[in-house]
Design a protein around this motif. Structure first.
Motif, short mmCIF file in Angstrom:
data_model
loop_
_atom_site.label_atom_id
_atom_site.label_comp_id
_atom_site.label_asym_id
_atom_site.label_seq_id
_atom_site.Cartn_x
_atom_site.Cartn_y
_atom_site.Cartn_z
N GLY A 99 0.81 -1.20 0.00
CA GLY A 99 0.00 0.00 0.00
C GLY A 99 0.85 1.26 0.00
O GLY A 99 2.02 1.24 0.40
N ALA B 208 -0.02 5.58 0.53
CA ALA B 208 -0.96 6.69 0.61
C ALA B 208 -0.19 7.97 0.92
O ALA B 208 0.23 8.20 2.05
N GLY C 131 -8.96 -0.35 -6.00
CA GLY C 131 -8.14 0.78 -6.41
C GLY C 131 -7.54 0.62 -7.79
O GLY C 131 -6.92 1.54 -8.31
N ASN D 227 -4.36 8.09 -2.72
CA ASN D 227 -3.90 6.78 -3.18
C ASN D 227 -3.56 6.79 -4.67
O ASN D 227 -3.51 5.75 -5.30
N TYR E 178 -0.58 4.56 -5.81
CA TYR E 178 -0.95 3.15 -5.65
C TYR E 178 -2.00 2.75 -6.69
O TYR E 178 -1.88 1.73 -7.36
N CYS E 179 -3.05 3.57 -6.82
CA CYS E 179 -4.10 3.28 -7.79
C CYS E 179 -3.54 3.24 -9.21
O CYS E 179 -3.93 2.38 -10.01
N ALA F 132 1.65 0.01 5.06
CA ALA F 132 1.56 1.19 4.21
C ALA F 132 1.86 2.45 5.01
O ALA F 132 2.57 3.35 4.55
#
Length: 286
Positions: A90, A92, A140, A148, A151-152, A193
């Protein structure tokens, strides 16, 4: 002969649960992880329940490591039936806040690692005219979410990569492709994360901070209400992965919970499992 499966990222969470579940259901499991010093819980579980699990060292961001692990399986079994691309991390943090190193890292772990592992198994699956590649992506990978975006972006890349691959390797070589799309998972994924991406305990600073605080308040509210079932256990997600592996005609994509299904509805309603789009692409290009 048993089907074998290579699962990445099995030291904890979904990967750990998947290794156990697949072994309990008759698979020979090659459970891989970057740091094999974390393998003891899985080794103990396999011994106590007499499960057919072998630990492999595999760093998904290192193509040499990936190829070595796949070659080990081929040398022992002369085949590879299923690859589960589970390893991921993860992240963020705002785009402004992220460093160049972090941007490269989140992409390498979540996208390049999937490509490297897939590239390594494809020649063997193609020659044997059978195989299955299951990638654990995320909601995601379909829906961009605040804080995010990096990550997305990596998960969107996996979705597109696998969708494109499915348009020709399935019909030509009987290699089945599926993206498994969980929502929140109540494992150490988010804790990892946070430790990796927070700066001085915060994901966002300055003008981003009030937006981030609203974002976190919403997350906490949903988690505390429970009724939306945002968070699943690793075992619940592993159960979906196993069902996909056991399916004669697995979907291109599948969400792992009602919450995830509802969350992605605007993107998936017209073609929930991706079959219509893949068929259209085949007809258009092939």
């Amino acid at each position: 002969m048993k089907k074998n499966v290579l699962i990445t990222g099995t030291s904890s969470g979904v990967g750990f649960e998947s290794a156990i579940l697949f072994a309990k259901n008759g698979f020979k499991v090659y459970a891989s992880m970057r740091n094999i010093t974390k393998a003891e819980p899985l080794i103990e579980k396999a011994k106590s329940e007499n499960l057919d699990i072998e630990i492999l060292s595999l760093d998904v961001t290192d193509i040499t490591s990936v190829k070595a692990a796949v070659n080990t399986i081929i040398e022992k079994d002369e085949k590879i039936d299923v690859l589960v691309n589970n390893a991921g991390a993860g992240f963020a943090k705002t785009t402004e806040q992220a460093t160049e190193e972090e941007i490269r890292w989140v992409t390498e772990v979540n996208y390049h690692g999937v490509v490297f592992c897939t590239q390594a198994v494809l020649p063997f699956m193609r020659k044997q005219k059978s195989g299955q590649i299951i990638s654990v992506t995320s909601v995601g990978g379909l829906v961009g979410q605040p804080f995010n975006e990096l990550y997305c972006g990596a998960k969107f890349a996996v979705e597109g990569y696998m969708e494109a691959l499915a348009t020709y390797v399935t019909d030509a070589f009987n290699i089945k492709i599926t993206n498994v799309e969980p929502g929140g998972i109540s494992t150490n994924f988010m804790a990892s994360a946070i430790s990796k991406t927070a700066v001085d305990g915060q994901f966002a600073t300055g003008e981003y901070l009030p937006i981030f605080e609203r974002y976190m308040a919403g997350n906490q509210k949903r988690a505390s209400e429970g009724k939306e079932q945002v968070y699943q256990t690793g075992l619940e997600v592993a159960d979906v992965i196993l069902k996909v592996a056991q399916s004669e005609i697995p979907p291109l994509r599948i969400r792992t919970s009602k919450w995830a299904e509802d969350f992605c509805q605007l993107k998936t309603k017209a073609d929930p499992d991706g079959a219509k789009l893949v068929n259209q692409l085949r007809e258009s290009f092939l």
